[in-house]
Each structure stands twice: as structure tokens, then as C-alpha cells.
Design a protein around this motif. Structure first.
Motif, PDB file in Angstrom:
ATOM      1  N   ALA A   1     -41.879  -0.393  42.374  1.00  0.00           N
ATOM      2  CA  ALA A   1     -41.991  -1.517  43.313  1.00  0.00           C
ATOM      3  C   ALA A   1     -43.275  -1.358  44.120  1.00  0.00           C
ATOM      4  CB  ALA A   1     -40.789  -1.578  44.247  1.00  0.00           C
ATOM      5  N   LEU A   2     -43.926  -2.483  44.393  1.00  0.00           N
ATOM      6  CA  LEU A   2     -45.199  -2.463  45.107  1.00  0.00           C
ATOM      7  C   LEU A   2     -45.182  -3.559  46.163  1.00  0.00           C
ATOM      8  CD1 LEU A   2     -48.102  -1.147  45.012  1.00  0.00           C
ATOM      9  CD2 LEU A   2     -48.771  -3.118  43.605  1.00  0.00           C
ATOM     10  N   GLY A   3     -45.390  -3.191  47.441  1.00  0.00           N
ATOM     11  CA  GLY A   3     -45.380  -4.198  48.489  1.00  0.00           C
ATOM     12  C   GLY A   3     -45.397  -3.591  49.875  1.00  0.00           C
ATOM     13  N   ALA A   4     -45.011  -4.388  50.857  1.00  0.00           N
ATOM     14  CA  ALA A   4     -44.982  -3.931  52.239  1.00  0.00           C
ATOM     15  C   ALA A   4     -43.977  -2.793  52.384  1.00  0.00           C
ATOM     16  CB  ALA A   4     -44.597  -5.086  53.163  1.00  0.00           C
ATOM     17  N   PRO A   5     -44.381  -1.675  52.994  1.00  0.00           N
ATOM     18  CA  PRO A   5     -43.509  -0.498  53.058  1.00  0.00           C
ATOM     19  C   PRO A   5     -42.123  -0.769  53.611  1.00  0.00           C
ATOM     20  CG  PRO A   5     -45.715   0.064  53.795  1.00  0.00           C
ATOM     21  CD  PRO A   5     -45.697  -1.417  53.601  1.00  0.00           C
ATOM     22  N   GLU A   6     -42.018  -1.537  54.710  1.00  0.00           N
ATOM     23  CA  GLU A   6     -40.715  -1.769  55.326  1.00  0.00           C
ATOM     24  C   GLU A   6     -39.814  -2.669  54.491  1.00  0.00           C
ATOM     25  OE1 GLU A   6     -43.653  -4.079  58.033  1.00  0.00           O
ATOM     26  OE2 GLU A   6     -43.754  -2.557  56.458  1.00  0.00           O
TER      27      GLU A   6
ATOM     28  N   ILE B   1     -49.876  -0.704  51.624  1.00  0.00           N
ATOM     29  CA  ILE B   1     -48.964  -1.105  50.550  1.00  0.00           C
ATOM     30  C   ILE B   1     -48.296   0.146  49.995  1.00  0.00           C
ATOM     31  CG2 ILE B   1     -48.791  -2.138  48.254  1.00  0.00           C
ATOM     32  CD1 ILE B   1     -51.146  -3.875  48.942  1.00  0.00           C
ATOM     33  N   ALA B   2     -46.986   0.061  49.834  1.00  0.00           N
ATOM     34  CA  ALA B   2     -46.232   1.205  49.309  1.00  0.00           C
ATOM     35  C   ALA B   2     -45.971   1.026  47.826  1.00  0.00           C
ATOM     36  CB  ALA B   2     -44.908   1.338  50.058  1.00  0.00           C
ATOM     37  N   LEU B   3     -46.138   2.111  47.079  1.00  0.00           N
ATOM     38  CA  LEU B   3     -45.737   2.160  45.678  1.00  0.00           C
ATOM     39  C   LEU B   3     -44.531   3.093  45.600  1.00  0.00           C
ATOM     40  CD1 LEU B   3     -46.204   1.547  42.649  1.00  0.00           C
ATOM     41  CD2 LEU B   3     -47.685   3.570  42.574  1.00  0.00           C
ATOM     42  N   ALA B   4     -43.406   2.561  45.153  1.00  0.00           N
ATOM     43  CA  ALA B   4     -42.165   3.343  45.127  1.00  0.00           C
ATOM     44  C   ALA B   4     -41.572   3.365  43.728  1.00  0.00           C
ATOM     45  CB  ALA B   4     -41.165   2.761  46.118  1.00  0.00           C
ATOM     46  N   HIS B   5     -40.738   4.387  43.481  1.00  0.00           N
ATOM     47  CA  HIS B   5     -40.159   4.545  42.148  1.00  0.00           C
ATOM     48  C   HIS B   5     -38.671   4.868  42.236  1.00  0.00           C
ATOM     49  CE1 HIS B   5     -38.869   7.130  38.743  1.00  0.00           C
ATOM     50  NE2 HIS B   5     -39.440   6.159  38.040  1.00  0.00           N
ATOM     51  N   SER B   6     -37.952   4.395  41.235  1.00  0.00           N
ATOM     52  CA  SER B   6     -36.538   4.724  41.088  1.00  0.00           C
ATOM     53  C   SER B   6     -36.193   4.706  39.598  1.00  0.00           C
ATOM     54  CB  SER B   6     -35.663   3.714  41.832  1.00  0.00           C
ATOM     55  OG  SER B   6     -34.302   3.893  41.503  1.00  0.00           O
ATOM     56  N   LYS B   7     -35.250   5.532  39.239  1.00  0.00           N
ATOM     57  CA  LYS B   7     -34.778   5.516  37.847  1.00  0.00           C
ATOM     58  C   LYS B   7     -33.748   4.412  37.614  1.00  0.00           C
ATOM     59  CE  LYS B   7     -35.633  10.429  36.925  1.00  0.00           C
ATOM     60  NZ  LYS B   7     -35.047  11.738  36.537  1.00  0.00           N
ATOM     61  N   GLY B   8     -33.370   3.729  38.729  1.00  0.00           N
ATOM     62  CA  GLY B   8     -32.399   2.645  38.633  1.00  0.00           C
ATOM     63  C   GLY B   8     -32.990   1.386  38.027  1.00  0.00           C
ATOM     64  N   GLN B   9     -32.134   0.374  37.913  1.00  0.00           N
ATOM     65  CA  GLN B   9     -32.529  -0.879  37.262  1.00  0.00           C
ATOM     66  C   GLN B   9     -32.626  -2.022  38.282  1.00  0.00           C
ATOM     67  OE1 GLN B   9     -29.397  -1.418  34.374  1.00  0.00           O
ATOM     68  NE2 GLN B   9     -30.375  -0.059  32.864  1.00  0.00           N
ATOM     69  N   ILE B  10     -33.413  -3.032  37.902  1.00  0.00           N
ATOM     70  CA  ILE B  10     -33.479  -4.280  38.663  1.00  0.00           C
ATOM     71  C   ILE B  10     -32.301  -5.147  38.237  1.00  0.00           C
ATOM     72  CG2 ILE B  10     -34.815  -6.370  39.125  1.00  0.00           C
ATOM     73  CD1 ILE B  10     -37.356  -4.790  38.521  1.00  0.00           C
ATOM     74  N   GLU B  11     -31.515  -5.592  39.215  1.00  0.00           N
ATOM     75  CA  GLU B  11     -30.375  -6.460  38.911  1.00  0.00           C
ATOM     76  C   GLU B  11     -30.585  -7.807  39.593  1.00  0.00           C
ATOM     77  OE1 GLU B  11     -26.826  -4.488  40.057  1.00  0.00           O
ATOM     78  OE2 GLU B  11     -27.114  -2.776  38.704  1.00  0.00           O
ATOM     79  N   GLY B  12     -30.950  -8.783  38.771  1.00  0.00           N
ATOM     80  CA  GLY B  12     -31.262 -10.099  39.331  1.00  0.00           C
ATOM     81  C   GLY B  12     -32.534 -10.022  40.147  1.00  0.00           C
ATOM     82  N   ASP B  13     -32.393 -10.261  41.457  1.00  0.00           N
ATOM     83  CA  ASP B  13     -33.556 -10.117  42.341  1.00  0.00           C
ATOM     84  C   ASP B  13     -33.360  -8.936  43.302  1.00  0.00           C
ATOM     85  OD1 ASP B  13     -31.550 -11.166  43.865  1.00  0.00           O
ATOM     86  OD2 ASP B  13     -32.763 -12.720  44.831  1.00  0.00           O
TER      87      ASP B  13
END
Length: 504
Positions: free
Chosen positions: A85-90, A116-128
Motif C-alpha cells: 500500500a502506498l499513500g498518506a501514512p495516517e 508517503i508511506a509504503l507498507a506491506h502485508s502478507k494479507g489480501q485485499i478484500e473489496g476496498d
């Protein structure tokens, strides 16, 4: 003002990258261009990221969440590496994940950088919805470039009594710092509208100067609130997220380099996409409004007294006291020639009040004086044995002189051009009265003459009527001043009465 494209020139550059523990298996310098390739977004931020990290080929993705002004982030779920995910940190990070980087975020935001924060997760995107366990793997520090001429432009508005407020989707601390560098007054009064209710947005609209984390709907609410507070609001913007606010503003200004949708809804488009053009635009607007207002006073004076004299003629079952040829002096010497010159004259005075009220307040006194003089002449007709031609002579000359006094008031304060204009028009008026009585179908002031059409003798104006004319001319300007002061006098008396009643 929308920050991007107005205070800043719309160019961005990555200043620094702060990296954290990255368990994703995809390095930051590769993760970002890979995301950009999948998202296929073209905006100022993506251009800055591409310039810093370059481009690469797409890799297989499971899901994509494109950027939106409401979410303030974008995300991609890769088949092999998980979700980025990439966007505003908060907005990207929640709870402890955000607390872990808040020091770096606020430090850079206070220095005026966009974070801008770049974050990672092993989880999935569900819908939005994004995975709840996103962890920051990097903060990207982006620098906005302030327009070199923005400081001078904002200073122009400041010296002309315009309050400048900044609305942006960025971190309010970042926007406040940039606003302060641009010379905006009270830039330290900033607030974040993230998660704020509509009622609270309306309540604080007039209390702050810089608004951060603003959604498109909140931009519209801010404009509405300022208008309801009695302000005239102009909005500048260049993005799709500015459209609602642009449509709501009294005057909307878009940049030619901005989105087509923003250009389509705006009243004005700056073709050079240069915020420094705004003073020229304002000055031209002032010239048009002020000059049209002055010209309208001249036209409306004649219209009002002509209408009133028509009513008097109908009620008295008489004829209209002025012929078409006799109106020639007013049409050309008071309205036609002066209007042409005044309409082209430079005028950058600040526009005050309502257009129609301003025009009526300055046109009505002259028109009423013409009607008052006409009624005096009608009342003295049996006493001074005034015939129809003599009546027209007295009315036409006194009406034209009064219209000249209206022109005098319109031309003040004098400059060289206005002095010459009034002197020439008044000289032509006096010349016409003395030299061409036959053309204007009235009595000569100083000798008898024979009409060129019928050869009929037209005697000069009798002494008693001439003296009456002198009195009417002398009283015209003072009487206009008295009539102009009546509304203010009545208003003052009403206020005094109300204050006395309130103290009882």
C-alpha cells in the motif's frame, strides 16, 4: 487556494527515502516501480516516484486498489509478494504501526515535506479493504517546489484586503509550512479535517487558514460556509478533486495544465497555468466593473428622469416636455462621448458594495433633481406666463446642466484626462445653448431669432424666466447632495430611535 499548482508549481521530487525492516522479499527500490507499473496512474506523485525509482515491467497481481481522494492511498496485491500500500501514512497505517513511524512523519511534515508511506502485508485485499496488519517498510519524503512568483502574488492579495486560505489533501503541517514560506498570513493556524463531521467543518471554516487532509466534499463545505458568512469566495484548483469546490465558489479559476473536468466547470482558465497572472485578472475585472458602473450611472440617470417625466405627463394629461432633438445634448455630451472614454480608462480601484445599489444611489439624486426642477417650472408656469417653448427651454437646459453635475460626480476624483473631458463637454454644452437654440427648438438666452424652417420669430427668454433658470442651475448641485444624503439621514434617525426604545 488548492496548494498544488497554485502555491507550488506542480513539480515534485523525492528528497529522501527512510527504510525500515522489509520482510516482503521485494526491495523498496523495486517495489515502488512495480506498483506504479500495475497501477498505471499518471499524476504528479507517480511522476516524482518514476523519476526517482525508474520503471519496470508488470508482475502478476491478484487485486488492485486505485488511488482516490477519499482513501488517500493505492494498493496492489501481488501473487508472490503479498499486498503493498502506498499513500498518506495516517491512512495506510493503523494503531501501533503508525505510532512506530509517527516521529519521522511529523518531523518531515513540519519541515514542509510531503510524506508517503509504503507498507506491506502478507494479507489480501478484500473489496476496498486493506489487510489490518500493514507495516511500514519505507517513508518516501517528497519536496514540493514553491512558485517563484507565488510570494509576490499572495502579497498582492494581502495588500488588497483578500484573506487567503489554503485547502489541500496533504498533511496540514506540510501545507502550513509551505504556506508560511509563501507569505500567507496566519499560516500557523492549521487543522486536519480527517474524520471530521460536516457540522464541525462548517463550524471551523472561518477559524483556520490552512486545512489539510480535506476530501472533495469537505472542500465544497468550506466554500459554502464562507459564502454563508457573507464572504465573496474565489477558488483556484486544477484537479478532479477540486470540481465540487470550484462549482460552489463565486468565482472559480482553473489552470490550463490541470484536468479537463476542472477546466470545464471553472469560470476562468489561466491559459499560461501561472498563478502570478491572477493580479492582472483581478485588475482587468476591476476595470470592467468600475467603468461599467460609472457608465451605467450616466445612462440610468437619463432613464429614471425620462420615466418620471413620462408619468408626470400622463397624470397631467399633457405632452412630454422634451423633444428628441433637445435630448441630443444629454445623449452625446453627458452619456455618449464620456461613456466611450470612461469605458476604456484604466481603473484598479477595489470593487465595493452591490453593483445595482451603487448605480441607483448615484443616479437617483440627479434624476430626482431634474424632476423637482421640472415640477417647479410647471408650478410657476401661470405665475411667469411660461409658454410651451419657454417651458421646454427651461427644462432642457436645467436637465442637461444637472446631468453635467452627475457627470462631474462620476469623474471625481479628477485626473488630467477627466479634467479635459469635463471641460470640453461643458464648453460644448454652453456653446450649444448660446449658438444653436434653433436646432434644439428652444428660446435664445440673449437675442430673438427666426426659425430656419418656418421663419417664425422666437423671442429671447424673458428676464424673470432667465433668473429662474439661473436659480435652478445654482441649486442643482447642492440639491443633489441633499437628496443623496436623505437615505443616510433616515437610516441614522431610525437607528437613534431604536436605540432609545431599547434603553426604555
Amino acid at each position: 487556494l488548492d496548494k498544488t499548482g497554485t502555491i507550488t508549481d506542480g513539480t515534485m521530487a523525492v528528497k529522501n527515502v527512510i527504510e525500515y525492516v522489509n520482510p516482503s522479499g521485494l526491495p523498496v527500490k523495486k517495489a515502488i516501480p512495480t506498483m506504479m507499473a500495475s497501477l498505471e496512474e499518471k499524476n504528479l506523485t507517480s511522476e516524482a516516484l518514476e523519476q526517482k525509482f525508474g520503471t519496470t515491467k508488470k508482475i502478476k497481481t491478484n487485486d488492485i486498489l486505485p488511488f482516490s481522494s477519499a482513501r488517500k492511498l493505492s494498493a496492489v496485491e501481488f501473487e508472490k509478494y503479498g499486498t503493498f500500500a502506498l499513500g498518506a501514512p495516517e491512512f495506510v497505517l493503523k494503531g501501533e504501526a503508525y505510532k512506530a513511524v509517527i516521529h519521522d512523519v511529523e518531523k518531515n511534515a513540519k519541515d514542509g515535506y510531503r510524506v508517503i508511506a509504503l507498507a506491506h502485508s502478507k494479507g489480501q485485499i478484500e473489496g476496498d479493504k486493506l489487510p489490518s496488519d500493514l507495516e511500514a517498510i519505507a517513508l518516501i519524503i517528497i519536496e514540493d517546489t514553491i512558485r517563484p512568483d507565488a510570494i509576490l502574488t499572495i502579497d498582492y492579495f494581502k495588500t488588497h484586503g483578500v484573506d487567503v486560505k489554503v485547502i489541500s489533501g496533504d498533511n496540514p503541517m506540510t501545507v502550513a509550512h509551505i504556506s508560511k514560506r509563501a507569505g500567507i498570513v496566519d499560516a500557523d493556524k492549521y487543522v486536519s479535517l480527517d474524520g471530521m463531521s460536516d457540522k464541525d467543518v462548517i463550524r471551523i471554516a472561518d477559524k483556520y487558514t490552512v486545512f489539510g487532509r480535506v476530501s472533495p466534499t469537505q472542500k465544497k463545505l468550506l466554500i459554502q460556509s464562507m459564502k454563508q458568512a457573507g464572504r465573496t469566495v474565489a477558488m483556484t484548483g486544477d484537479g478532479v478533486n477540486d470540481i465540487l469546490a470550484l462549482k460552489e465558489a463565486d468565482t472559480s479559476i482553473a489552470m490550463a495544465s490541470g484536468s479537463e473536468a476542472a477546466r470545464n466547470v471553472s469560470h476562468l482558465v489561466l491559459m499560461d497555468s501561472n498563478f502570478s497572472s491572477m493580479p492582472k485578472v483581478v485588475n482587468e475585472g476591476r476595470r470592467v466593473i468600475n467603468n461599467v458602473q460609472r457608465v451605467a450611472i450616466l445612462f440610468l440617470t437619463k432613464t429614471i428622469f425620462s420615466f418620471m417625466l413620462s408619468i408626470i405627463a400622463i397624470l397631467s394629461k399633457g405632452s412630454y416636455p422634451i423633444t428628441t432633438s433637445q435630448l441630443f445634448m444629454i445623449d452625446f455630451l453627458v452619456i455618449g462621448i464620456p461613456s466611450f472614454i470612461l469605458a476604456l480608462e484604466p481603473n484598479t480601484n477595489q470593487v465595493k458594495g452591490k453593483f445595482l445599489i451603487n448605480v441607483l444611489k448615484r443616479a437617483m439624486p440627479g434624476a430626482l433633481v431634474v424632476v423637482i426642477n421640472t415640477l417647479i417650472i410647471f408650478a410657476l408656469t401661470p405665475v411667469l406666463n411660461i409658454d410651451k417653448t419657454q417651458s421646454s427651454t427651461l427644462i432642457v437646459i436645467s436637465a442637461t446642466f444637472t446631468a453635467m453635475m452627475v457627470l462631474l460626480r462620476v469623474l471625481r476624483p479628477f485626473n488630467a484626462l477627466r479634467k479635459v473631458l469635463f471641460a470640453v463637454m461643458f464648453t460644448l454644452f454652453v456653446t450649444a445653448v448660446i449658438v444653436f437654440p434653433d436646432f434644439f427648438e428652444f428660446n435664445s438666452l440673449w437675442k430673438d431669432y427666426y426659425t430656419t424652417g418656418t421663419g417664425q420669430l422666437v423671442p429671447r427668454l424673458p428676464v424673470d424666466q432667465f433668473l429662474l433658470l439661473v436659480v435652478l442651475l445654482q441649486a442643482a448641485y447642492p440639491l443633489m447632495s441633499i437628496v443623496a444624503g436623505i437615505p443616510g439621514f433616515i437610516s441614522k434617525q431610525i437607528k437613534n430611535i431604536l436605540m432609545k426604545l431599547a434603553n426604555i
